[in-house]
Each structure stands twice: as C-alpha cells, then as structure tokens.
Design a protein around this motif. Structure first.
Motif, PDB file in Angstrom:
ATOM      1  N   GLU A 158     -24.063  62.956  -5.165  1.00 11.31           N
ATOM      2  CA  GLU A 158     -24.602  62.147  -4.465  1.00 11.31           C
ATOM      3  C   GLU A 158     -24.631  60.030  -4.562  1.00 11.31           C
ATOM      4  OE1 GLU A 158     -28.273  62.784  -2.512  1.00 11.31           O
ATOM      5  OE2 GLU A 158     -27.090  64.801  -2.447  1.00 11.31           O
ATOM      6  N   VAL A 159     -23.736  60.556  -6.280  1.00 13.00           N
ATOM      7  CA  VAL A 159     -23.470  58.811  -7.176  1.00 13.00           C
ATOM      8  C   VAL A 159     -22.007  58.613  -6.049  1.00 13.00           C
ATOM      9  CG1 VAL A 159     -23.704  57.989  -9.338  1.00 13.00           C
ATOM     10  CG2 VAL A 159     -25.268  60.414  -8.691  1.00 13.00           C
ATOM     11  N   ILE A 160     -21.089  58.985  -5.977  1.00 12.80           N
ATOM     12  CA  ILE A 160     -20.199  58.422  -6.008  1.00 12.80           C
ATOM     13  C   ILE A 160     -20.290  57.806  -4.614  1.00 12.80           C
ATOM     14  CG2 ILE A 160     -18.476  59.518  -5.343  1.00 12.80           C
ATOM     15  CD1 ILE A 160     -18.056  61.661  -6.784  1.00 12.80           C
ATOM     16  N   PRO A 161     -20.313  57.488  -3.776  1.00  8.72           N
ATOM     17  CA  PRO A 161     -20.318  56.388  -2.824  1.00  8.72           C
ATOM     18  C   PRO A 161     -20.827  55.391  -2.955  1.00  8.72           C
ATOM     19  CG  PRO A 161     -21.742  58.265  -1.364  1.00  8.72           C
ATOM     20  CD  PRO A 161     -21.083  58.521  -3.148  1.00  8.72           C
ATOM     21  N   PHE A 162     -21.837  55.278  -4.159  1.00  4.50           N
ATOM     22  CA  PHE A 162     -22.691  54.300  -5.035  1.00  4.50           C
ATOM     23  C   PHE A 162     -21.472  53.246  -5.706  1.00  4.50           C
ATOM     24  CE2 PHE A 162     -24.203  51.917  -8.066  1.00  4.50           C
ATOM     25  CZ  PHE A 162     -25.362  51.362  -7.800  1.00  4.50           C
ATOM     26  N   TYR A 163     -20.711  54.070  -6.209  1.00  5.16           N
ATOM     27  CA  TYR A 163     -19.678  53.868  -7.554  1.00  5.16           C
ATOM     28  C   TYR A 163     -18.706  53.628  -6.576  1.00  5.16           C
ATOM     29  CZ  TYR A 163     -16.806  54.326 -11.489  1.00  5.16           C
ATOM     30  OH  TYR A 163     -16.220  53.942 -12.581  1.00  5.16           O
TER      31      TYR A 163
END
Ligand SMILES: O=C(O)CCC(=O)C(=O)O
Length: 278
Positions: A250-255
C-alpha cells in the motif's frame, strides 16, 4: 517544563548544539531492534539501498523506533510539541570498517526553511571513540551556514563526501560516546563527523531527523513527512502513509513517486551548496 531533559541539558543544547547521553530504552530493547534489522537484512538483498530515501516507510521496526515515547520526549524538549519525522539515516560501521564521516552541517543539504530541526542519533551497539562514535564541535551551530565541498572521497559515508570548506579546530571536538539504547541529540547546524572504526566492535546507529511542523521545504520540490506527536496545523509537508508491514504494498507507490522528487531536490541543493563555495 521539560519532559525528560533537565533544564541544564536544554540549556546545553541551546548553547553547545548537542546533548549526550540520554537513556531512551534498555540495552535489551536495543538488541531487539538490531535483531529485527538483521533479520530483514537476511531476507532482502541490498535492503538499505532499496529503502534509502525513506527507510521508515519500508521497515516497521524503524516506524516503531521513531515513535518511541522517550525519544519523542527528548525531541519535544528541544523543538516543541508538534513533531514530524522527515528522514532517517543508517550509519553502520563493521569492525575495522574504514568508513568515516567528514565534518559537515546537516542543514546544508536539506533545503529546510529554518533550524528547528534535530537529529536523535540512536545507538544500537556501543559507540565509542575507538569504533568511530560521532564527534561534534560545540557551539558551531551559532556560526551560520558554512560553504561545503563535495569531495567524493573514498570511504566517506556521506553520499557526496560533503566536507565543510572551512578550517575545523579539531582540538575542540567532543566524542559523543553512547551505550546501546542511549541517544544523543544534535542541532542541524552543528559541525560534526566521525572517524573510522579501529576496533573489533561494530558501531551501529540510526539517525532520526525530526522537524517542527512549522518548518518548510524551500527548494520548490515536493517533500513529505510523518507526524509523530502533536498537531500539524501547517500542512507544509505531504502526509506520509504508515506502513502496516515491511515493504507494505500500500505504501510502495507513494514511496516510488517520492524517490524521483527526492533525487531532483538533492541535485538542486548540491548545486546551491557549490555556489555558496564559489
Ligand atoms: O553516524 C555517524 O558517524 C555520522 C552521523 C551523521 O553525520 C548524522 O547523523 O548527521
């Protein structure tokens, strides 16, 4: 009234630019954090390279470490109640590691609007003179922003081998020696560095960069941070998602989106630092 630091320690931070040592948690808790880190290192090749930009968005143990209430109490005593984590650095010197950190001021490379910014350097192993503890030049946070040079020196643990381009009086240096579970605090303008590890003991520290919520990014590039205590009444930083697990999908695209902005910002700031030196 301060939460954890004595009045003398708060005054010491203001006049000298650092406080050391502060007991944040037990040696057993430090060993537990280190164990969790090593388990992840086993599981993921190039762990730190993969998570370099904002490792606490990728690793749960760092997300927990940076919210440790005792660390936040100490940070609150020097930058106030509204606290965001902006970055984390991982400084690992294996036994007889030639890695060193040249004298520098952190603020040079961060593009932040003002210095209500503090690093909590958390010791996960003993950190002493012989294994390359942090060293500071007291009071230099009062001298203003100094020019820096990118030396690209071999074994320098800073990405560009940044070195403050003025004479540093090393006879004034103070060793910030710590035991596992202790922290030091240092001001973003304080000149500091560290030497190689000349011992058989690993030296492992996590440098957590805390900013007061009113601080801004000045370079015009996107920037983000995580609120860990108090309120963000300013919205100067994009609010970061909290990982529920390591490498949370869930966090990887933001990162990934952040990583591009981060690289562009770093290049712009390095060019600005060079211009200061010209
Ligand atoms: O861990 C070190 O030796 C240096 C750390 C440092 O430069 C920093 O935290 O800003």
């Amino acid at each position: 009234m301060a939460r954890i630091l004595s009045d003398a320690q708060v005054e010491h931070y203001q006049t000298e630019g650092y406080v050391c040592p502060i007991r944040a948690f037990s040696a057993a808790e430090a060993a537990d954090f280190k164990h969790r880190m090593e388990a992840l290192e086993q599981e993921h090749e190039n762990l730190w390279a993969r998570a370099k930009i904002k490792p606490y968005l990728m690793m749960r143990w760092l997300d927990e470490l940076m919210r440790h209430p005792k660390i936040l109490d100490a940070v609150e005593d020097v930058i106030g109640p509204d606290i965001m984590v902006w970055a984390i650095g991982h400084f690992d010197k294996k036994p007889h590691d030639p890695g060193f950190v040249s004298w520098h001021q952190d603020a040079t490379y961060w593009g932040l609007s003002e210095p209500t910014v503090v690093t909590a350097w958390v010791a996960l192993t003993p950190s002493r003179r012989e294994n390359g503890c942090m060293r500071v030049i007291p009071g230099t946070h009062h001298v203003g922003q100094m020019p820096h040079k990118d030396t690209m020196a071999a074994n320098n643990m800073l990405s560009r081998g940044q070195d403050v381009a003025v004479e540093v009086d090393q006879t004034k240096a103070v060793d910030l020696e710590l035991e596992p579970g202790e922290i030091s605090l240092h001001h973003t303008m304080l000149i500091h560095g560290s030497e190689a590890n000349r011992s058989d003991t690993r030296r492992l520290g996590i440098a957590i960069r805390y900013v007061a919520a009113h601080v801004r990014q000045t370079t015009g590039f996107k920037d983000s941070a995580t609120l860990v205590r108090g309120n963000d009444r300013y919205g100067h930083f994009i609010a970061e998602p909290r990982p529920a697990r390591d490498f949370d999908p869930e966090v990887i695209p933001f990162y990934a989106e952040l990583a591009d902005a981060f690289r562009a910002r770093k290049d712009a700031i390095a060019a600005r630092a060079k211009a200061l030196d010209a």
